[in-house]
Design an enzyme around this catalytic site. Structure first.
Site, short mmCIF file in Angstrom:
data_model
loop_
_atom_site.label_atom_id
_atom_site.label_comp_id
_atom_site.label_asym_id
_atom_site.label_seq_id
_atom_site.Cartn_x
_atom_site.Cartn_y
_atom_site.Cartn_z
N ARG A 44 0.83 -1.21 0.00
CA ARG A 44 0.00 0.00 0.00
C ARG A 44 0.87 1.26 0.00
O ARG A 44 0.54 2.25 -0.65
CB ARG A 44 -0.94 -0.02 1.22
N HIS A 48 0.56 4.07 -2.83
CA HIS A 48 0.20 5.46 -2.52
C HIS A 48 1.32 6.45 -2.84
O HIS A 48 1.06 7.63 -3.05
CB HIS A 48 -0.23 5.59 -1.06
N HIS A 171 -6.43 -6.06 -3.71
CA HIS A 171 -7.21 -6.21 -2.48
C HIS A 171 -7.45 -7.67 -2.10
O HIS A 171 -8.18 -7.94 -1.15
CB HIS A 171 -8.53 -5.43 -2.59
N TRP A 187 -10.52 -8.69 2.65
CA TRP A 187 -11.31 -8.96 1.45
C TRP A 187 -11.39 -10.46 1.16
O TRP A 187 -12.28 -10.91 0.50
CB TRP A 187 -10.68 -8.28 0.24
FE1 CCH Z 1 -6.37 -0.28 -1.64
N1 CCH Z 1 -7.32 0.23 0.11
N2 CCH Z 1 -7.59 0.96 -2.67
N3 CCH Z 1 -5.32 -0.67 -3.33
N4 CCH Z 1 -5.08 -1.39 -0.54
C1 CCH Z 1 -7.04 -0.25 1.36
C2 CCH Z 1 -6.10 -1.21 1.68
C3 CCH Z 1 -5.20 -1.74 0.77
C4 CCH Z 1 -8.62 1.69 -2.16
C5 CCH Z 1 -8.93 1.86 -0.82
C6 CCH Z 1 -8.34 1.14 0.21
C7 CCH Z 1 -5.60 -0.20 -4.58
C8 CCH Z 1 -6.75 0.51 -4.94
C9 CCH Z 1 -7.64 1.06 -4.04
C10 CCH Z 1 -4.02 -2.12 -1.07
C11 CCH Z 1 -3.52 -2.03 -2.36
C12 CCH Z 1 -4.13 -1.34 -3.40
C13 CCH Z 1 -7.93 0.37 2.30
C14 CCH Z 1 -7.93 0.11 3.80
C15 CCH Z 1 -8.73 1.22 1.60
C16 CCH Z 1 -9.83 2.11 2.14
C17 CCH Z 1 -6.82 0.89 4.46
C18 CCH Z 1 -6.76 0.63 5.96
O1 CCH Z 1 -7.75 0.89 6.65
O2 CCH Z 1 -5.70 0.16 6.42
C19 CCH Z 1 -9.39 2.28 -3.24
C20 CCH Z 1 -10.61 3.17 -3.09
C21 CCH Z 1 -8.79 1.89 -4.40
C22 CCH Z 1 -9.28 2.23 -5.75
O3 CCH Z 1 -8.96 1.61 -6.73
C23 CCH Z 1 -4.52 -0.53 -5.47
C24 CCH Z 1 -4.45 -0.13 -6.95
C25 CCH Z 1 -3.59 -1.23 -4.72
C26 CCH Z 1 -2.26 -1.80 -5.14
C27 CCH Z 1 -1.91 -2.09 -6.37
C28 CCH Z 1 -3.50 -3.00 -0.05
C29 CCH Z 1 -2.37 -4.02 -0.22
C30 CCH Z 1 -4.25 -2.77 1.11
C31 CCH Z 1 -4.12 -3.47 2.47
C32 CCH Z 1 -3.25 -2.66 3.39
C33 CCH Z 1 -3.06 -3.31 4.75
O4 CCH Z 1 -2.54 -2.61 5.62
O5 CCH Z 1 -3.40 -4.47 4.96
#
Ligand code: CCH
Length: 292
Positions: A44, A48, A171, A187
């Protein structure tokens, strides 16, 4: 390492492999943290730091690692990523010659590969920037919105519908945290393994609104232990997104191939080609592919 911090040290692929290996150690050594791996939160961070790119103004992206600075580090979307940045700080201490942009994106590569995902071609060349190169808040996607918003955000980075869906499969990994985004839960049932389960579950489970005080999110009707964000669910509702999501649900190899390409590009957004040390990106070795 002190000799290597000298100005004229030119790191080789082997040097970057050492950094990769160190990151891989830390990913696995997570103890009680979340599901026992720092992989998801590192991915993440890499996403970002790259996903702020705007192709019109050619600003943002992974080049300058501006999330080190306020206010970008405090942007709502980046809540919780201090965990990943602090972890990478340990690696930076050991390998001070690597730029933060290279370190963070290499961590994303190591996270995906070590959690069983496809190889992500990667090359170094990012340089540390300054706070004034940071982008304004609002460039990363807002999970409460729909298809138009996803397109607006990802088209701005230069991605198409197929790539938006391919990237969303990330996700499969990790979870949402109440004290970070406000959302809650994983997820998939295997949040530390890269699979196409995100797509499979989207179609195979019945998703209903979760009844709670938190932000609007879906839960699976059967076990109530999984979640989908509004932006995830929209991948089954929008005709063009749905076509790709279905294809990825049916064919993990296809998703691995497309995910690898899209992530590789994502991590290079905003980096001038002239800065890369090699024209052909490298394939870093997984830990289990190297002699013990
Ligand atoms: Fe995402 N993401 N993401 N995401 N994401 C969150 C967590 C992860 C969105 C929203 C969220 C991508 C695209 C999107 C990861 C990778 C990717 C969370 C929870 C939200 C909200 C955060 C928390 O509370 O910790 C949205 C909207 C989009 C739109 O497309 C993309 C693209 C990627 C990578 C290629 C990953 C991995 C996580 C898990 C993080 C963790 O701490 O477990």
């Amino acid at each position: 390492q002190s000799a290597k911090a000298a100005t004229h040290f030119t790191p080789s692929k082997e040097d970057y492999q050492k950094v990769y290996n160190r990151i891989a150690d830390l990913v696995a050594d997570a103890g009680d943290y979340d599901d026992g791996s720092y992989g998801p939160v590192l991915l993440r961070l890499a996403w970002h730091s790259s996903g702020t790119y705007d192709k019109e103004s050619n600003t943002g992206g992974s080049n300058y690692a501006t999330m080190r600075f306020e206010p970008e580090s405090l942007h709502g979307a980046n809540a919780g990523l201090n965990v990943a940045r602090e972890l990478m700080e340990k690696v930076k201490q050991e390998f001070p010659w690597i730029s933060y942009g290279d370190l963070w994106t290499l961590a994303g590569v190591a996270a995906i590969q070590e959690m069983g995902g496809p190889k992500i071609p990667w090359r170094p060349g990012r340089i540390d920037g300054v706070a004034s190169q940071a982008t304004p808040d609002g460039r990363l996607p807002d999970a409460s919105q729909g298809a138009d918003h996803l397109r607006q955000i990802f088209y701005r980075m230069g991605f198409n519908d197929q790539e938006i869906v391919a990237l969303s499969g990330a996700h499969a990994l990790g979870r949402a945290h109440r004290d970070r985004s406000g959302y809650d839960g994983p997820w998939t049932f295997s949040p530390t393994t890269v699979t196409n389960d995100f797509f499979k579950l989207l179609f195979d489970e019945k998703w209903v609104w979760k009844k709670w005080e938190g932000p609007k999110q879906y839960e699976d009707k059967k076990t109530k232990s999984l979640m989908m964000l509004p932006t995830d669910y929209v991948l089954t509702q929008d005709k063009s997104f749905k076509k790709h999501a279905k294809a990825y649900a049916e064919d993990q190899d296809l998703w691995f191939k497309d995910f690898s390409k899209a992530v590789s590009r994502l991590f290079e957004l905003g980096v001038p080609t002239s800065q890369f040390v090699t024209s052909e990106p490298w394939i870093m070795a997984n830990v289990d592919e190297q002699p013990a």
